[in-house]
Design an enzyme around this catalytic site. Structure first.
Site, PDB file in Angstrom:
ATOM      1  N   TRP A 236      -5.156   0.566  10.010  1.00  0.00           N
ATOM      2  CA  TRP A 236      -5.680   0.663   8.822  1.00  0.00           C
ATOM      3  C   TRP A 236      -5.653  -0.508   8.272  1.00  0.00           C
ATOM      4  CZ3 TRP A 236      -8.264   2.899   5.593  1.00  0.00           C
ATOM      5  CH2 TRP A 236      -8.038   2.337   4.215  1.00  0.00           C
TER       6      TRP A 236
ATOM      7  N   GLU B 211     -12.005   5.732   5.109  1.00  0.00           N
ATOM      8  CA  GLU B 211     -11.265   6.366   6.550  1.00  0.00           C
ATOM      9  C   GLU B 211     -12.583   6.342   7.446  1.00  0.00           C
ATOM     10  OE1 GLU B 211      -7.971   6.989   6.703  1.00  0.00           O
ATOM     11  OE2 GLU B 211      -7.381   6.679   4.649  1.00  0.00           O
TER      12      GLU B 211
ATOM     13  N   TYR C 269       0.854  -1.112  -0.365  1.00  0.00           N
ATOM     14  CA  TYR C 269       0.222  -0.243  -0.524  1.00  0.00           C
ATOM     15  C   TYR C 269       0.914   1.390  -0.447  1.00  0.00           C
ATOM     16  CZ  TYR C 269      -3.660   3.556   1.561  1.00  0.00           C
ATOM     17  OH  TYR C 269      -3.752   4.202   1.591  1.00  0.00           O
TER      18      TYR C 269
END
Length: 193
Positions: free
Chosen positions: A58, A50, A28
């Site tokens: 995350w 988000e 990522y």
């Protein structure tokens, strides 16, 4: 760890410390984070993810992203805005995503808010992108959690009917989509954007 805060991985590349962790994070970090992203479904996905990340790692969201895309109709705002009670129940029962009723409801509400905008989501969000900084952050401690721009973005999104879009979430969105570039000065990605 180098003085700058970058961490050299097994492949010899220096990365932001969080990007030198699990392979999912490295992928990522190296391919997406901080790269300018445009498009309504793409940005709606990022707002949604988000929001779901709020209070979680995350990495949890990243590992569930494919399931989120399937569950939320590819993040097509028109399709998500049309979700009814059966869809809500389907999402609440879907172990592939984060089953949080308030966040699911916010995603559906936010899809409707996207459709009611008087300009594209892309144009609205990017209007808050600050000028590029003269210097990159040297350490993770130099990166703010919020900025005046993320606070203004959150305020405007809330005014327009969005939920789960506080200043911290908006700043994370800005980082993820390249509106700001917080790769550390010694990170190999620092000279790529």
């Amino acid at each position: 760890m180098a003085e700058s805060g970058a961490v050299v991985g097994a492949d010899g590349r220096a990365r932001c410390p969080w990007g030198a962790g699990p392979a999912d994070y490295t992928e990522y970090h190296d391919r997406e984070w901080g790269v300018p992203l445009r498009g309504v479904p793409e940005l709606f996905e990022r707002i949604t993810l988000e929001a779901f990340q709020s209070g979680l790692s995350w990495l949890t969201i990243l590992r569930k992203r494919a399931a989120f895309r399937l569950a939320f109709a590819g993040f097509d705002p028109e399709r998500v805005a049309a979700f009814g009670e059966a869809d809500r129940q389907r999402l609440l029962a879907d172990a592939g995503i984060v089953r949080n009723q308030a966040k699911i409801d916010a995603a559906i509400r936010n899809a409707g808010a996207v459709l009611r905008l008087d300009r594209s989501l892309d144009e609205l969000l990017w209007s808050f992108a600050p000028e590029r900084r003269e210097r990159r952050p040297a350490t993770a401690g130099d990166i703010p959690g919020t900025t005046p721009e993320s606070t203004a973005m959150a305020k405007e999104l809330k005014r327009r009917g969005f939920a789960f879009v506080g200043p911290t979430t908006c700043y994370a969105l800005m980082q993820a989509t390249g509106m700001v570039d917080d790769h550390l000065a010694d990170c190999w990605r620092a000279n790529c954007n």
